[in-house]
Design an enzyme around this catalytic site. Structure first.
Site, PDB file in Angstrom:
ATOM      1  N   TYR A   1       0.825  -1.203   0.000  1.00  0.00           N
ATOM      2  CA  TYR A   1       0.000   0.000   0.000  1.00  0.00           C
ATOM      3  C   TYR A   1       0.863   1.258   0.000  1.00  0.00           C
ATOM      4  O   TYR A   1       1.320   1.736   1.032  1.00  0.00           O
ATOM      5  CB  TYR A   1      -1.026  -0.061   1.147  1.00  0.00           C
ATOM      6  CG  TYR A   1      -2.144  -0.975   0.715  1.00  0.00           C
ATOM      7  CD1 TYR A   1      -1.904  -2.344   0.599  1.00  0.00           C
ATOM      8  CD2 TYR A   1      -3.371  -0.487   0.318  1.00  0.00           C
ATOM      9  CE1 TYR A   1      -2.875  -3.201   0.113  1.00  0.00           C
ATOM     10  CE2 TYR A   1      -4.351  -1.339  -0.167  1.00  0.00           C
ATOM     11  CZ  TYR A   1      -4.096  -2.695  -0.263  1.00  0.00           C
ATOM     12  OH  TYR A   1      -5.063  -3.528  -0.760  1.00  0.00           O
TER      13      TYR A   1
ATOM     14  N   LYS B   1       3.368 -15.661  -0.147  1.00  0.00           N
ATOM     15  CA  LYS B   1       3.933 -16.027  -1.450  1.00  0.00           C
ATOM     16  C   LYS B   1       5.444 -16.156  -1.266  1.00  0.00           C
ATOM     17  O   LYS B   1       6.239 -15.565  -2.004  1.00  0.00           O
ATOM     18  CB  LYS B   1       3.563 -14.933  -2.481  1.00  0.00           C
ATOM     19  CG  LYS B   1       3.913 -15.240  -3.903  1.00  0.00           C
ATOM     20  CD  LYS B   1       2.960 -16.195  -4.589  1.00  0.00           C
ATOM     21  CE  LYS B   1       3.434 -16.536  -5.989  1.00  0.00           C
ATOM     22  NZ  LYS B   1       2.662 -17.594  -6.627  1.00  0.00           N
TER      23      LYS B   1
ATOM     24  N   ASP C   1      -1.903 -18.177  -4.093  1.00  0.00           N
ATOM     25  CA  ASP C   1      -2.648 -18.654  -5.273  1.00  0.00           C
ATOM     26  C   ASP C   1      -3.357 -19.966  -4.966  1.00  0.00           C
ATOM     27  O   ASP C   1      -4.527 -20.158  -5.327  1.00  0.00           O
ATOM     28  CB  ASP C   1      -1.746 -18.748  -6.515  1.00  0.00           C
ATOM     29  CG  ASP C   1      -0.352 -19.250  -6.220  1.00  0.00           C
ATOM     30  OD1 ASP C   1       0.045 -19.269  -5.039  1.00  0.00           O
ATOM     31  OD2 ASP C   1       0.362 -19.635  -7.159  1.00  0.00           O
TER      32      ASP C   1
ATOM     33  N   ASP D   1      -6.763  -8.153   1.460  1.00  0.00           N
ATOM     34  CA  ASP D   1      -7.800  -7.332   0.837  1.00  0.00           C
ATOM     35  C   ASP D   1      -8.521  -8.150  -0.230  1.00  0.00           C
ATOM     36  O   ASP D   1      -9.755  -8.198  -0.290  1.00  0.00           O
ATOM     37  CB  ASP D   1      -7.129  -6.094   0.219  1.00  0.00           C
ATOM     38  CG  ASP D   1      -8.141  -5.051  -0.204  1.00  0.00           C
ATOM     39  OD1 ASP D   1      -9.281  -5.098   0.282  1.00  0.00           O
ATOM     40  OD2 ASP D   1      -7.790  -4.196  -1.039  1.00  0.00           O
TER      41      ASP D   1
ATOM     42  N   ASP E   1     -12.518 -10.086   0.002  1.00  0.00           N
ATOM     43  CA  ASP E   1     -13.631  -9.812  -0.922  1.00  0.00           C
ATOM     44  C   ASP E   1     -14.181 -11.128  -1.453  1.00  0.00           C
ATOM     45  O   ASP E   1     -15.396 -11.309  -1.596  1.00  0.00           O
ATOM     46  CB  ASP E   1     -13.170  -8.939  -2.100  1.00  0.00           C
ATOM     47  CG  ASP E   1     -13.505  -7.471  -1.895  1.00  0.00           C
ATOM     48  OD1 ASP E   1     -13.617  -7.049  -0.718  1.00  0.00           O
ATOM     49  OD2 ASP E   1     -13.651  -6.740  -2.895  1.00  0.00           O
TER      50      ASP E   1
END
Ligand code: ATP
Length: 353
Positions: free
Chosen positions: A130, A183, A216, A240, A244
């Site tokens: 961010y 990751k 993933d 984030d 969702d």
């Protein structure tokens, strides 16, 4: 309990009005003595005050027991020099609200294509990818030439350790299982550090089972068997995106409640954005912000040792569950009510219980 209420943009004013109706009802039923201070952020503030968020709101937020922030039109706010500041970032950064807690669950009365599940995404909120919050000065996104751009992702041991602790403490009260999402196969140094710090914290919670998944693969597992997850701890952007997905899997993005919590302050904020495509039509689902406020009441109750606030939060959760089972809801979850009447029906249910 004193709350600063900021409706925001798009569907923000509509879902905030419905949320206020519910907060007033729950305050009456449980004698919470809620005091709501109303102010503005986003476009409404830009028009009147020349900035999307004013510094004095920070003092008001600090003097409050919590903030209720409606979604804002983040995408419109590009130039801080013109007063276009992302209000969500402003409060998260300045109040050090490092833990974004985003629960998602299925409801008995609301069919989905997925196995029943009940999980919480615990997302780091103050660094990562961010660009608007990961630098002490300047911005983490750089235009090197017109054809070359760079984005920096900051990961620190301290922020990893504190988000891990928030996740493990929550899991200890729930299903005693933490999944770390990362990751580290590609981001070996940064996500390697995230995993290292999380595992140090895990050692303090021997009763909590811990495993990890690459982000993933996590997407596939979330769809295939969401019931296997309890608390998911992850970095800012992965959290984030994942939250969702899990909110939508629960039936609608409009069910995605969330709280941004620090050590001394907390802010209720829906997981979704300002949804300009459905703004002003009285069809937005207000449950996201209402459930966020339930999380805020619960946070306040635990922190202050006031069980009545936890009881009020539980009553809101139960009332939402019942509304979904009886169809007193907005169209996104199969109902025929508007945003306002959904809030009124929920308030009436709370007062009748
Ligand atoms: P922003 O730019 O502010 O992020 P957006 O439209 O790009 O807004 P979201 O607001 O997260 O992104 O919404 C994505 C879609 O989900 C919307 O188009 C809308 O159809 C749906 N949606 C989001 N929130 C709600 C809600 N509370 N009730 C019903 N549908 C919603």
């Amino acid at each position: 309990m004193r709350l600063l209420v900021l409706p925001g943009d798009g569907i923000g004013p509509e879902i905030t009005a419905a949320t206020v109706t519910v907060l007033e009802a729950v305050s009456r039923r449980f004698e919470l003595g809620l005091v709501l201070d109303h102010d503005v952020v986003g476009h409404a503030s830009l028009k009147v005050h020349g900035a999307t968020v004013r510094p004095e709101l920070l003092d008001m937020a600090r003097a409050s027991d919590g903030v209720v922030l409606g979604p804002t039109a983040t995408f419109d706010f590009k130039d801080e020099a013109k007063g276009e500041i992302n209000p969500s970032m402003f409060f998260r950064k300045n109040l050090d609200l490092f833990a974004n807690i985003r629960p998602s669950r299925t409801y008995p009365g609301l069919p989905t294509r997925f196995n029943p599940f009940d999980l919480v995404v615990v997302r780091e909120n103050t660094e990562g990818f961010y660009a608007d919050r990961n630098m002490a000065q300047g911005n983490g996104e750089i235009l090197v030439t017109d054809d070359v751009s760079i984005a920096l992702r900051r990961i620190t041991r301290q922020c990893c350790a504190r988000i891990a602790r928030a996740g493990f403490e929550l899991a200890a009260r729930r299903g005693k299982h933490v999944t770390l999402v990362h990751k580290a196969n590609v981001l070996k140094i940064t996500d390697g550090m995230f995993l290292e710090e999380c595992r140090k914290v895990a050692a303090e919670f021997p009763d909590v089972k811990v495993d990890d998944l690459i982000v993933d693969a996590m997407m596939a597992h979330a769809i295939r068997a969401p019931e296997r997850f309890d608390v998911i701890v992850t970095t800012n952007m992965f959290g984030d995106i994942l939250s969702d997905l899990t909110a939508e899997m629960s039936g609608s993005l409009g069910l995605g409640g969330s709280i941004n919590a620090g050590t001394d302050h907390a802010m209720a904020q829906a997981s979704h954005g300002s949804a300009p495509d459905i703004a002003g039509r009285d069809i937005a689902n207000p449950f996201s912000l209402i459930l966020s406020c339930a999380l805020l009441l619960d946070w306040h109750g635990r922190r202050k040792g006031l069980p009545v606030f936890e009881a009020a939060a539980n009553a809101i959760d139960t009332a939402v569950e019942q509304a979904l089972a009886t169809g007193e809801v907005t169209p996104d979850v199969g109902g025929k009510l508007g945003t306002r009447t959904t809030g009124e029906a929920l308030a009436a249910r709370l007062l009748a219980a």
